[in-house]
Motif scaffolding. Structure first.
Motif, PDB file in Angstrom:
ATOM      1  N   ARG A   1      40.256  37.022  41.572  1.00 22.73           N
ATOM      2  CA  ARG A   1      41.310  37.153  40.550  1.00 22.73           C
ATOM      3  C   ARG A   1      40.713  37.284  39.154  1.00 22.73           C
ATOM      4  O   ARG A   1      41.118  38.155  38.371  1.00 22.73           O
ATOM      5  CB  ARG A   1      42.244  35.942  40.621  1.00 22.73           C
ATOM      6  CG  ARG A   1      43.302  35.897  39.528  1.00 22.73           C
ATOM      7  CD  ARG A   1      44.291  34.781  39.762  1.00 22.73           C
ATOM      8  NE  ARG A   1      43.668  33.481  39.895  1.00 22.73           N
ATOM      9  CZ  ARG A   1      43.282  32.728  38.859  1.00 22.73           C
ATOM     10  NH1 ARG A   1      43.441  33.170  37.615  1.00 22.73           N
ATOM     11  NH2 ARG A   1      42.752  31.539  39.062  1.00 22.73           N
ATOM     12  N   LEU A   2      39.740  36.420  38.824  1.00 14.17           N
ATOM     13  CA  LEU A   2      39.141  36.484  37.486  1.00 14.17           C
ATOM     14  C   LEU A   2      38.367  37.782  37.277  1.00 14.17           C
ATOM     15  O   LEU A   2      38.389  38.363  36.184  1.00 14.17           O
ATOM     16  CB  LEU A   2      38.216  35.278  37.282  1.00 14.17           C
ATOM     17  CG  LEU A   2      38.914  33.920  37.206  1.00 14.17           C
ATOM     18  CD1 LEU A   2      37.892  32.795  37.088  1.00 14.17           C
ATOM     19  CD2 LEU A   2      39.899  33.871  36.044  1.00 14.17           C
ATOM     20  N   HIS A   3      37.683  38.257  38.316  1.00 15.46           N
ATOM     21  CA  HIS A   3      36.966  39.532  38.199  1.00 15.46           C
ATOM     22  C   HIS A   3      37.936  40.668  37.913  1.00 15.46           C
ATOM     23  O   HIS A   3      37.659  41.540  37.069  1.00 15.46           O
ATOM     24  CB  HIS A   3      36.188  39.811  39.490  1.00 15.46           C
ATOM     25  CG  HIS A   3      35.541  41.162  39.511  1.00 15.46           C
ATOM     26  ND1 HIS A   3      34.380  41.451  38.815  1.00 15.46           N
ATOM     27  CD2 HIS A   3      35.920  42.332  40.119  1.00 15.46           C
ATOM     28  CE1 HIS A   3      34.059  42.716  39.001  1.00 15.46           C
ATOM     29  NE2 HIS A   3      34.979  43.268  39.782  1.00 15.46           N
ATOM     30  N   ARG A   4      39.066  40.665  38.601  1.00 20.08           N
ATOM     31  CA  ARG A   4      40.068  41.710  38.378  1.00 20.08           C
ATOM     32  C   ARG A   4      40.638  41.652  36.968  1.00 20.08           C
ATOM     33  O   ARG A   4      41.094  42.660  36.427  1.00 20.08           O
ATOM     34  CB  ARG A   4      41.192  41.571  39.403  1.00 20.08           C
ATOM     35  CG  ARG A   4      40.803  42.023  40.809  1.00 20.08           C
ATOM     36  CD  ARG A   4      41.899  41.694  41.804  1.00 20.08           C
ATOM     37  NE  ARG A   4      41.639  42.293  43.123  1.00 20.08           N
ATOM     38  CZ  ARG A   4      42.342  42.029  44.205  1.00 20.08           C
ATOM     39  NH1 ARG A   4      43.350  41.140  44.140  1.00 20.08           N
ATOM     40  NH2 ARG A   4      42.062  42.607  45.353  1.00 20.08           N
ATOM     41  N   GLN A   5      40.610  40.449  36.371  1.00 20.85           N
ATOM     42  CA  GLN A   5      41.079  40.293  34.994  1.00 20.85           C
ATOM     43  C   GLN A   5      40.016  40.665  33.972  1.00 20.85           C
ATOM     44  O   GLN A   5      40.253  40.570  32.772  1.00 20.85           O
ATOM     45  CB  GLN A   5      41.523  38.842  34.771  1.00 20.85           C
ATOM     46  CG  GLN A   5      42.750  38.447  35.576  1.00 20.85           C
ATOM     47  CD  GLN A   5      43.078  36.960  35.461  1.00 20.85           C
ATOM     48  OE1 GLN A   5      42.331  36.184  34.851  1.00 20.85           O
ATOM     49  NE2 GLN A   5      44.199  36.557  36.050  1.00 20.85           N
ATOM     50  N   GLY A   6      38.847  41.076  34.451  1.00 18.09           N
ATOM     51  CA  GLY A   6      37.775  41.496  33.558  1.00 18.09           C
ATOM     52  C   GLY A   6      36.845  40.399  33.101  1.00 18.09           C
ATOM     53  O   GLY A   6      36.059  40.597  32.168  1.00 18.09           O
ATOM     54  N   GLN A   7      36.901  39.230  33.746  1.00 17.01           N
ATOM     55  CA  GLN A   7      36.037  38.121  33.352  1.00 17.01           C
ATOM     56  C   GLN A   7      34.784  38.085  34.233  1.00 17.01           C
ATOM     57  O   GLN A   7      34.897  38.058  35.457  1.00 17.01           O
ATOM     58  CB  GLN A   7      36.784  36.791  33.491  1.00 17.01           C
ATOM     59  CG  GLN A   7      38.018  36.680  32.606  1.00 17.01           C
ATOM     60  CD  GLN A   7      38.618  35.293  32.663  1.00 17.01           C
ATOM     61  OE1 GLN A   7      37.896  34.290  32.561  1.00 17.01           O
ATOM     62  NE2 GLN A   7      39.936  35.203  32.803  1.00 17.01           N
TER      63      GLN A   7
ATOM     64  N   CYS B   1      32.003  30.704  35.140  1.00 14.69           N
ATOM     65  CA  CYS B   1      32.476  31.765  34.257  1.00 14.69           C
ATOM     66  C   CYS B   1      31.464  32.009  33.134  1.00 14.69           C
ATOM     67  O   CYS B   1      30.624  31.159  32.836  1.00 14.69           O
ATOM     68  CB  CYS B   1      33.832  31.389  33.659  1.00 14.69           C
ATOM     69  SG  CYS B   1      35.113  31.070  34.899  1.00 14.69           S
TER      70      CYS B   1
ATOM     71  N   GLU C   1      37.663  40.569  48.627  1.00 17.96           N
ATOM     72  CA  GLU C   1      39.033  40.921  48.978  1.00 17.96           C
ATOM     73  C   GLU C   1      39.242  40.802  50.486  1.00 17.96           C
ATOM     74  O   GLU C   1      40.274  40.296  50.941  1.00 17.96           O
ATOM     75  CB  GLU C   1      39.339  42.338  48.520  1.00 17.96           C
ATOM     76  CG  GLU C   1      40.777  42.760  48.734  1.00 17.96           C
ATOM     77  CD  GLU C   1      41.083  44.112  48.116  1.00 17.96           C
ATOM     78  OE1 GLU C   1      42.184  44.630  48.368  1.00 17.96           O
ATOM     79  OE2 GLU C   1      40.221  44.643  47.389  1.00 17.96           O
TER      80      GLU C   1
END
Length: 335
Positions: free
Chosen positions: A24-30, A55, A128
């Protein structure tokens, strides 16, 4: 077949949560990295397979040692994120890098740190797939070659031996087995369930509450949990009660408890508990035997439900139920 900690695998509730959070965080660009315990020696406080998510701002979730080496792992993970390179780490009681104290318990741990979606790190598509397998209640494994950083997904139907061997490090190859998540199904959206649901969630269970009464089975009363407004016969016919599921009835109403328990004793659930006094449970036994439930099947039901800790309040009763579930899961006798 279900793969528990006694064959090398571990309860992966926290690790699975870390996987989903990392995706989820990767998909948010973090930028994020995952640290995973590959091996332990001595009195290491966290099991093989335990994970920690780091992070780019230095914050982290989960743990790999219970607090002994997390600070050192964060620093390594930040460097791994910057370089896009994985890290293989080992800490022990003599390691000055771990806050100059190492593992105070005297154990040793070996870890791998993997950036998500960077350089040598894990492909988000693989995360995923792991999250999808968790949602579908399918065991899945990852084989990681620590010399090449190549990864391979393994399914039980293609290589059962991997799952029978469980989580482990062999030379430069680490095998990570993601087990099917634990689940608790509660029949009866009553006061005790309002305490039991969040307690079980914190212990790593996905929780489903069933009750045909709209006023009881209100999402507002069970925020964050699956709530099914239906009679047990219909609701349970749609749920796969497997060997990673605990089942508890809390209604005191035979119209709901009895059909629910009939369904549960015919399934592979690892724990069945029913609220009610010793006298109520004796009457329940008689009525269920008359309905065709065998004595052996009925013996699977713990009633009165929970460990005998002198519980009086709804919260205390919920605690006793979770303790009984844990004892059953870990193979400890309870009464």
């Amino acid at each position: 077949m279900w793969y528990l900690e006694n064959n090398g695998a571990v309860e992966m509730a926290v690790a699975e949560e870390m996987t989903a959070m990392a995706l989820r965080l990767h998909r948010q660009g973090q930028p994020v990295a995952l640290a995973t315990v590959m091996a332990t020696w001595g009195s290491a406080p966290r099991p093989v397979g335990a994970q920690m998510l780091i992070c780019a701002d230095g914050s982290f979730h989960g743990s790999v040692s219970g607090g002994c080496v997390e600070g050192a792992v964060v620093l390594e993970a930040l460097e791994a994120l910057e370089a896009g390179q994985c890290r293989r780490l080992r800490y022990g009681v003599a390691d000055a890098d771990a806050f100059a104290v190492g593992l105070a318990c005297g154990g040793e741990i070996e870890l791998v740190v993997e950036p998500v979606g960077q350089g040598q790190g894990v492909d988000p598509a693989m995360l995923e797939r792991l999250v999808e397998a968790q949602s579908a209640r399918q065991p899945i494994a990852v084989r990681l070659d620590l010399s090449s950083w190549q990864r391979e997904l393994i399914l039980a139907q293609t290589d059962l031996a991997v799952f029978e061997a469980g989580v482990g490090l062999a030379g430069d190859v680490f095998t990570y087995v993601q087990t099917v998540p634990l689940r608790l199904v509660i029949m009866g959206a009553v006061h005790i369930a309002q305490y039991l649901a969040p307690m079980a969630q914190m212990a790593g269970y996905l929780v489903t509450i069933i009750d045909p009464r709209d006023s009881f089975a209100s999402p507002a009363r069970f925020d964050g949990h699956e709530v099914i407004v239906d009679w047990p016969e219909e609701a349970l016919a749609r749920l796969a009660l497997d060997g990673r599921t605990a089942f508890v009835t809390l209604t005191h109403d035979p119209k709901m408890d009895t059909p629910a328990l009939q369904h549960a004793v015919a399934s592979d659930v690892f724990y069945i508990g029913a609220l009610g006094s010793t006298r109520t449970h004796a009457k329940r036994r008689q009525s269920m035997l008359e309905l065709g439930v065998s004595a052996a099947q009925f013996a699977r039901i713990q009633g009165p439900v929970g460990l005998d800790i002198g519980s009086r309040t709804p919260a205390e009763i919920a605690l006793s139920i979770l303790a009984a579930m844990t004892a059953k899961l870990r193979g400890r006798a309870h009464g």
